[in-house]
Design an enzyme around this catalytic site. Structure first.
Site, short mmCIF file in Angstrom:
data_model
loop_
_atom_site.label_atom_id
_atom_site.label_comp_id
_atom_site.label_asym_id
_atom_site.label_seq_id
_atom_site.Cartn_x
_atom_site.Cartn_y
_atom_site.Cartn_z
N CYS A 1 0.82 -1.22 0.00
CA CYS A 1 0.00 0.00 0.00
C CYS A 1 0.85 1.27 0.00
CB CYS A 1 -0.93 0.01 1.21
SG CYS A 1 -1.97 1.48 1.29
N CYS B 1 -1.38 1.73 -3.04
CA CYS B 1 -2.39 2.78 -2.83
C CYS B 1 -1.83 4.20 -2.79
CB CYS B 1 -3.14 2.54 -1.52
SG CYS B 1 -3.49 0.83 -1.11
N LYS C 1 0.07 5.37 -6.05
CA LYS C 1 -0.93 5.38 -7.12
C LYS C 1 -1.85 6.59 -6.97
CE LYS C 1 -4.61 3.16 -6.39
NZ LYS C 1 -5.49 2.03 -6.01
N TYR D 1 -9.32 -3.36 -11.43
CA TYR D 1 -9.18 -1.97 -10.97
C TYR D 1 -7.77 -1.44 -11.20
CZ TYR D 1 -6.96 -3.53 -6.59
OH TYR D 1 -6.11 -4.06 -5.67
N GLU E 1 -7.29 1.86 -13.40
CA GLU E 1 -6.73 3.03 -12.72
C GLU E 1 -5.49 3.54 -13.45
OE1 GLU E 1 -8.14 2.23 -8.10
OE2 GLU E 1 -6.21 1.47 -8.78
N HIS F 1 -27.50 21.22 -0.97
CA HIS F 1 -27.66 21.75 -2.33
C HIS F 1 -26.81 23.00 -2.53
CE1 HIS F 1 -29.78 22.54 -6.09
NE2 HIS F 1 -29.86 23.81 -5.71
N GLU G 1 -26.38 15.07 -3.41
CA GLU G 1 -27.75 15.22 -2.93
C GLU G 1 -28.70 14.24 -3.62
OE1 GLU G 1 -30.02 18.83 -4.32
OE2 GLU G 1 -28.03 19.37 -5.09
#
Length: 485
Positions: free
Chosen positions: A42, A47, A50, A177, A181, A468, A473
């Site tokens: 990681c 992670c 990356k 992934y 990615e 908002h 939302e």
């Protein structure tokens, strides 16, 4: 029997370090061995670097958007050497943080490879042998290349962070992934990206509607994505290949001389030269680099595991029970080496559950249910719970879904679309799954994951007042199901 340590941890990644230091803080005598860099996949080769590369790649679109908002801005050249130098400085800093966490917690560290001699004995590559009442294996995993001639010509994910310069063109093999990615990252950094995936759609296992939108966005962003396509042959590019297939490859790829692509990787040999590739669809092309993102296997080779009675699965994973205990009562395993859920926060949770079970007198099974996750494509995918396809196989469901152009990019005239989707049980009204495809979807799904984990119903979402104007939302304003399944 007196042991040298109460706990010996093999592996200095996120899970192993967390377990080691928490056990030590609780009064246990703990040691840890790591043969490479502290921080593991990681922090060092996954992670963290990356995500920093994702940030770097996203600046490519900033000037276009800024101009639409009235700013006089232009895009300069990307300096890979400057970025990678700063990246390596940050990784060095983080490795130092991990080492200090262990030291300050009273954990003794060994910079060595470790293997098992018996149920309580660890042999180190330095020649030492130590004993421990409990042994925890947290050695993680590694990227794999396909079993085919000349596969050594291709890079894997570990290599990306050590490139001396960016290739002009790259072929990415895979549709998971990691492949998707890095397709977005390299495309954003100015590399011409082609991607082959043998399946019908990328990101297998995720919600079909979500992965379809991501594939569409990847193509709109300039990625040459080929589905139902795999690599058939590869070889070092030759003058014959370049001459005979000059009409089928991209200008950037065919225009790259051996000198342009050479030495992409320090000491990489053939991986620094252009590569000729033949695909299952008959296309033949030359690329500066080929990147295999075709899966990862657990790091269990030559550790003496089976010799001491630890059961190993089909892919080399350590087989454990719900408490992360192996077939040998004194030996436990957590993280990617068990091939359960290969996510860093999961490995950390498993490490904490191990400490609770073994050292705190509180048997704690690992909870792998309803884990939020994110895929850092562009746009991102955030997901928690079941996909529509999984849910409708289990029970009747309502599907609430909306897709639209977000305010920020719509104003700039960009075609980008986002997706918000809830899967709701008809019977219990619980939200069984939430899927978001949008910028910062990873940030949004973390908060939505709390509600889904708590068992929130659709009516709980409906009672929440919207913020908002925001994209998110939409999660609480979708009133009518698009369909039932």
């Amino acid at each position: 029997m007196a042991f040298d340590y109460d706990l010996f941890v093999i592996g200095g990644g996120s899970g192993g370090v967390r377990a080691a230091r928490v056990a030590a803080q609780g009064g246990a005598k703990v040691a840890l061995a790591e043969e490479d860099r502290y921080g593991g996949t990681c922090v060092i080769r996954g992670c963290v670097p990356k995500k920093l590369m994702v940030f770097a790649s996203e600046f490519a679109s900033t000037p276009t958007e800024a101009q639409a908002y009235g700013w006089d801005m232009s895009l300069g050249d990307f300096d890979w050497q400057k970025f990678s130098g700063k990246l390596n400085e940050e990784l060095d800093r983080l490795e130092g943080v991990y080492r200090n966490l262990l030291k300050n917690s009273g954990v003794e560290s060994f910079d060595a490879r470790a293997r098992l001699k018996d149920a309580h004995t660890v042999e180190l590559s330095t020649g030492e042998s130590v004993t421990a009442k409990h042994i925890l294996i947290a050695t993680g995993g590694h990227p794999v290349r396909p079993d085919m001639p000349n596969a050594h010509l291709g890079m894997v994910s570990d290599d990306i962070f050590h490139l001396k310069k960016l290739p002009k063109s790259v072929l990415i093999i895979g549709g998971g992934y990691i492949a998707c990615e890095f397709a977005g990252i390299l495309n954003g950094l100015g590399v011409e990206v082609t991607q082959y995936y043998r399946g019908a759609q990328i990101l297998r296992g995720f919600d079909d509607e979500a992965r379809g939108l991501i594939a569409e966005s990847m193509r709109e962003n300039g990625i040459n994505l080929h589905l139902g396509t795999n690599i058939l042959e590869m070889a070092p590019a030759s003058a014959d290949h370049s001459a005979s297939h000059a009409g089928t490859a991209s200008d950037a790829a065919m225009g790259a001389s051996a000198g342009d692509a050479a030495d992409l990787l320090p000491g990489a040999g053939a991986r620094g030269e252009p590569v000729w590739v033949k695909a299952t669809n008959g296309a033949e092309n030359v690329f500066d680099a080929v990147f295999f993102a075709t899966g990862r296997d657990p790091n269990t080779a030559d550790m003496g595991l089976e010799e001491v009675g630890v059961e190993i699965g089909r892919r080399g994973e350590i087989v454990v029970d719900e408490y992360s205990q192996t077939a040998v009562p004194s030996i436990y395993a957590i993280g990617d080496v068990t091939n359960r859920v290969a996510l860093t926060p999961v490995a950390i949770r498993e490490g904490m559950a191990f400490v609770d079970t073994v050292f705190n007198g509180t048997p704690t099974p690992v909870d792998h249910d309803l884990i939020p996750s994110a895929v850092f494509t562009q746009p991102e995918l955030g997901t928690v719970g079941m996909s529509e396809e999984e849910a409708r196989e289990q029970e009747p469901v309502e599907v609430y879904c909306t897709s639209f152009r977000p305010m920020r990019t719509a104003f700039a005239g960009k075609p980008d679309r986002v997706l918000f989707k809830l899967i709701v049980s008809e019977k219990t009204r619980k939200v069984l799954g939430c899927h978001i495809v949008a910028p910062s979807a990873g940030e949004m799904i973390q908060l939505a994951g709390i509600a889904v984990k708590m068992g929130a119903t659709k009516e709980d979402f409906d009672r929440t007042v919207a913020v908002h104007p925001t994209m998110s939302e939409e999660i609480v304003t979708m009133k009518t199901p698009m369909r039932t399944a």
